[in-house]
Design an enzyme around this catalytic site. Structure first.
Site, PDB file in Angstrom:
ATOM      1  N   ASP A 324       9.116  50.509  42.204  1.00 13.70           N
ATOM      2  CA  ASP A 324       9.248  51.640  43.119  1.00 13.70           C
ATOM      3  C   ASP A 324       9.340  51.104  44.559  1.00 13.70           C
ATOM      4  OD1 ASP A 324       9.393  54.174  44.177  1.00 13.70           O
ATOM      5  OD2 ASP A 324       7.692  54.981  43.054  1.00 13.70           O
ATOM      6  N   GLU A 521       5.888  63.081  48.556  1.00 18.01           N
ATOM      7  CA  GLU A 521       4.879  62.030  48.370  1.00 18.01           C
ATOM      8  C   GLU A 521       3.942  61.892  49.555  1.00 18.01           C
ATOM      9  OE1 GLU A 521       6.620  58.071  47.277  1.00 18.01           O
ATOM     10  OE2 GLU A 521       8.381  59.156  47.920  1.00 18.01           O
TER      11      GLU A 521
HETATM   12  C1  BGC Z   1      12.460  57.034  51.588  1.00 13.56           C
HETATM   13  C2  BGC Z   1      12.118  57.585  50.231  1.00 13.56           C
HETATM   14  C3  BGC Z   1      11.010  56.812  49.628  1.00 13.56           C
HETATM   15  C4  BGC Z   1       9.835  56.729  50.584  1.00 13.56           C
HETATM   16  C5  BGC Z   1       8.728  55.904  50.019  1.00 13.56           C
HETATM   17  C6  BGC Z   1      11.217  56.977  52.450  1.00 13.56           C
HETATM   18  O1  BGC Z   1      11.487  56.422  53.699  1.00 13.56           O
HETATM   19  O2  BGC Z   1      13.427  57.790  52.197  1.00 13.56           O
HETATM   20  O3  BGC Z   1      13.207  57.575  49.377  1.00 13.56           O
HETATM   21  O4  BGC Z   1      10.610  57.403  48.446  1.00 13.56           O
HETATM   22  O5  BGC Z   1      10.216  56.223  51.834  1.00 13.56           O
HETATM   23  O6  BGC Z   1       7.555  55.928  50.804  1.00 13.56           O
HETATM   24  C1  BGC Z   2       9.277  57.358  44.851  1.00 13.96           C
HETATM   25  C2  BGC Z   2      10.248  57.345  43.714  1.00 13.96           C
HETATM   26  C3  BGC Z   2      11.656  57.274  44.237  1.00 13.96           C
HETATM   27  C4  BGC Z   2      11.812  56.089  45.158  1.00 13.96           C
HETATM   28  C5  BGC Z   2      13.188  55.975  45.784  1.00 13.96           C
HETATM   29  C6  BGC Z   2       9.550  56.249  45.822  1.00 13.96           C
HETATM   30  O1  BGC Z   2       8.710  56.309  46.924  1.00 13.96           O
HETATM   31  O2  BGC Z   2       7.962  57.230  44.344  1.00 13.96           O
HETATM   32  O3  BGC Z   2      10.068  58.472  42.919  1.00 13.96           O
HETATM   33  O4  BGC Z   2      12.541  57.176  43.164  1.00 13.96           O
HETATM   34  O5  BGC Z   2      10.881  56.183  46.202  1.00 13.96           O
HETATM   35  O6  BGC Z   2      13.413  56.944  46.715  1.00 13.96           O
END
Ligand code: BGC
Ligand code: BGC
Length: 842
Positions: A324, A521
């Protein structure tokens, strides 16, 4: 906590429920709960000729070419030329990342960039050219794309209980992704979420493994099809494993399940997904500490036992494991650009969005030094090539040669999404049979989410958190208000967001569209001290219902929410109450069900049933069907329809004012907790608010302040002092500190001291400052440390602690460098063994 037996009983119930729904119960347990990871037979078989070809390609690759294949940078940080030069195997675009940073990029713009990456990967100096594969979070539709139809988030799909619909949606998404030149989707999410305080609850179909299991195989088949046709993409089962089971619903937290809970609850979705032939699995940010079993497995990304032994060996998965986003950083001993441990544990493709160049150099060196065996590298590359060959990437077609490529209209599937919305709505209350409403009546619409595409779409919509979006960013969509206007007749509908000055008596009925605002998230987590009370975080919702309720006109509330919440106050003010989850772009799916046909007949009945239990009180989390003392307000499976006679009586609206003292922290600064206090820095006569922009760097005369990481991405502030300056967490008015935090409380924070203080450093609360110079001297060079200062040390100096406006400050008068995160007041922490003593501050 569930008792062990209880969990087992649930597993049996889950299996039975699956059968009852008429879905093939695949490799998952029938009546007997599993005791170990099961062997799964994949629908996608190994092909001898293909395996021989892979072997030959791998044999002809240099180490740099192999590591390049294992590396996945983000499109903002990698050009096509980089792909060629470094033999990059895959790129991704993160949430809210678009070609040339253009949010309104068209399908054709995306395809153009995809072709550029593809062409670059096909013009390397490798013996055999290996096409690049591009991955994207198409989570509810091709959801990062301008003009795409957004389906309801998974929580709504779970309520729909319609596996066939899931299959159709997945097929539609596969085409929509191909229309943009992309061939790999990071979905489905197979989390079985057990604590709804987690900000990713809406990415989960259900708290019950049965639904996740019922959907996962169909979803994968819908996306992958035969893996060869123009309407297929590679799917990802994520996040392996236990993402939905972290303690207190903390993002990237610790899952404390037993082995039986892990394989019979959290992993249930993986068995049908693997059987359907899912080609990739994404490792999870969480760790697993089986407390009862006495085994701490640590971070998933570092767990060979889970990624290699369980997934690849026992279950027989022969596709690739992708890490991830920057997740390797969380493995002990690893950094953003270096992690032999994750590769050794079984990660094949490493998502290193930004620091991929040093990552490649470091990994090559690790192989040369023998820290990573060449056999592991060859296995990883073999898996990557296998997935690419199976997915037809070697067939010589550029992304633009797919029949859907660049076709903007393929991004849309409005009727199907509208059906999904209709099916996902759950009717919680309909006293007096207020719904369905007749057409042609005068309707007052109120509430902040009636005419707001961002709110009705939630996170992972055009942007990562779903924030910073306007209705005009959704050119092909209907808000819920637009749906109501269409059904009731535009002239019959008046919209007033907060109902100010509106005479309710002039209308026949009120529809209030309220609820949560977008999050994803981290940001979406409800912290351990927070409550489940919707109106606590959104007082405007309570205010608007108070303005329209009790005026003699029926009030219908439509709640937009990513999870079940404590809404007793709002339910009391409503005659009818609909949980609409995060419906996406098709707002007409809501009005389809709320309104009768022109001839008075029911147009579409409610058929959604709760796939998550709905709480009765403000601190009732975790709350899951099968719990020993299960006592929800609306139980799992609840959902009224137009034949129901159920009346919901007035509900208790009390809640603990100080929050849910079950766990004992009051966050002062933690960006993922939406802290109450804001951070300010003072240097000489300059004072700046650090603000929400995590990318901003503040260069003040005597101090530099940057966003950094201690525990999770961007959770910390690094201060580099050259002279006197002060960091303060502050609010304009004093905030009451709950009693549970005061009891044996400590001011606690995480710190990394990178340069010992050359002068005096003090830590303060309000106006009392303690000399912490010696404390920080001792911390220098020790990496992350958690500092706990008993509140009593401040109290002894006469500080009243009951209400605080500046609960934390740190001031230095000479050069010093340190990073701070997780600043909080934690009840009980003064008694911890590692708490400091007042005597340490001299
Ligand atoms: C990205 C996301 C990713 C996240 C993780 C963001 O800057 O755009 O895709 O899941 O960072 O913390
Ligand atoms: C998320 C994933 C996602 C990845 C890419 C991560 O932070 O947990 O679900 O696929 O970013 O954006």
């Amino acid at each position: 906590m569930n008792s062990h037996n209880h969990i087992l009983r649930r597993a049996v119930l889950a299996a039975t429920a699956t059968l009852a729904l008429g879905i093939n119960a695949v490799a998952a347990p029938a009546a007997k709960p599993l005791t170990d990871w099961p062997h799964i037979t994949s629908a996608v078989k190994q092909d001898k000729a293909m395996e021989a070809r892979i072997k030959q390609i791998v044999a002809g690759m240099t180490l740099a070419q192999k590591i390049g294949q294992m590396t996945q940078p983000e499109i903002k940080f990698s050009t096509p030329e980089d792909i060629r030069k470094y033999y990059i195997g895959s790129v991704l675009n993160g949430g809210g990342s678009w070609p040339q940073g253009n949010k309104h990029a068209s399908a054709a713009d995306w395809v153009k960039l995809a072709d550029a990456y593809y062409d670059a990967s096909m013009s390397t100096d490798m013996k055999v050219q290996v096409p690049v594969i591009w991955g994207i979070d198409a989570m509810h539709g091709n959801s990062n794309m301008y003009g795409a139809t957004l389906f309801p988030h998974n929580i709504g799909l779970g309520a729909a209980h319609d596996a066939k619909l899931i299959g159709e949606m997945a097929k539609s998404v596969a085409k929509a992704v191909r229309a943009t030149g992309i061939d790999w989707v990071f979905a489905p999410t197979l989390a079985v979420v057990r604590d709804d305080r987690w900000g990713r609850t809406y990415e989960s179909f259900s708290e019950d493994a049965a639904i996740v299991k019922e959907y996962s195989g169909v979803y994968v088949k819908g996306l992958q099809g035969d893996l060869k046709s123009d309407n297929t993409v590679v799917a990802t089962a994520k996040h392996f494993v236990g993402d939905g089971g972290t303690a207190e619903g903390k993002d990237r937290g610790v899952n404390q399940s037993t082995m039986s809970e892990m394989i019979n609850i959290h992993a249930q979705g993986y068995y049908p997904a693997l059987e359907a032939g899912v080609q990739t699995v994404m490792a999870s940010f969480n760790s697993w500490n089986d407390v009862k079993g006495g085994k701490d497995h640590g971070k998933m990304h570092g767990s060979k036992e889970l990624l290699t032994v369980a997934l690849k060996e026992k279950m027989g998965f022969d596709g690739l494991v992708v890490s991830d986003w920057n997740a390797i950083t969380e493995v002990p001993g690893c950094a953003e650009d270096s992690c032999a441990a994750a590769i050794n544990a079984g990660v094949d493709m490493v998502m290193v969005p930004e620091k991929w160049k040093p990552f490649i150099a470091n990994t090559i060196a690790q192989v040369e030094k023998g820290e990573i065996p060449m056999s592991r590298i060859d296995d990883a590359v073999t898996r990557i090539l296998r997935v690419k060959l199976r997915a037809g990437l070697f067939d010589g077609k550029k992304p633009s040669q797919n029949i859907y490529a660049g076709k903007q209209e393929v991004l849309q599937d409005r009727a199907l999404a509208r059906q999904a919305v209709r099916e996902s709505l759950v009717l919680l209350k309909n006293n007096g049979g207020v719904l369905p409403l007749a057409r042609g009546k005068k309707i007052l619409v109120v509430g902040k989410s009636a005419d707001n595409m961002a709110n009705q779409s939630g996170g992972w919509s055009l942007t990562w958190q779903g924030t910073d979006n306007k209705n005009s960013d959704y050119p092909v969509s209907d808000t819920i208000l637009a749906g109501i206007q269409d059904a009731a007749g535009k002239d019959n509908v008046t919209y007033s967001e907060n109902a100010a000055g509106v005479d309710v008596s002039k209308f026949d009925a009120v529809i209030a569209v309220i609820g949560e605002t977008p999050y994803a998230e981290g940001d979406g987590d409800i912290g351990p001290a927070g409550t489940l009370r919707l109106s606590g975080r959104h007082p405007e919702d309570l205010a608007v219902l108070q303005a329209v309720s009790g005026k003699g006109k029926p009030v219908v509330t439509v709640a937009i929410t990513g999870r079940p919440l404590y809404t007793n106050d709002l339910l009391n003010l409503s005659d009818s109450f609909v949980a609409a989850w995060l419906p996406g772009t098709e707002g007409k799916g809501v009005s389809d069900v709320l309104f009768r046909k022109a001839d008075g007949k029911i147009n579409a009945d409610f058929r959604g049933k709760l796939s998550f239990s709905w709480p009765k009180s403000a601190c009732q989390s975790p709350l899951n069907v099968g719990d020993a003392n299960y006592d929800p307000l609306f139980k799992y499976g609840y959902g009224l329809n137009y034949s129901s006679k159920t009346t919901v009586a007035a509900l208790d609206t009390s809640y603990p004012e100080g929050g849910c003292g079950k766990s004992l922290a009051v966050p002062i600064y933690n960006p993922t907790d939406r802290s109450t206090y804001a951070l300010y820095v003072t240097s000489g006569d300059k004072r700046v608010a650090l603000g929400a922009d995590l990318n901003a760097v503040h260069n003040l005369p005597t101090v530099k302040v940057e966003t950094a990481q201690i525990n999770t991405q961007q959770d910390a502030k690094r201060l580099t002092w050259t002279g006197p300056a002060k960091l303060e967490a502050q609010s304009s008015k004093a905030i009451k500190v709950p009693a549970y935090a005061l009891a044996d409380g400590a001011l606690q924070f995480d710190a990394i001291v990178s340069a010992a203080p050359q002068g005096k450093v003090s830590i303060g609360m309000e106006t009392v400052a303690l000399d912490a110079s010696t404390v920080f001297q001792k911390l220098a060079g020790k990496g992350k440390q958690t500092v706990k200062i008993p509140l009593a040390c401040f109290g002894a100096k006469g500080l009243p602690l009951a209400a605080l406006s500046t609960p934390f400050s740190v001031a230095a008068d000479a050069p010093f460098a340190a990073t701070f995160a997780n600043i909080q007041v934690v009840g009980g922490a003064a008694k911890d063994k590692d708490a400091l003593a007042c005597g340490d501050f001299k």
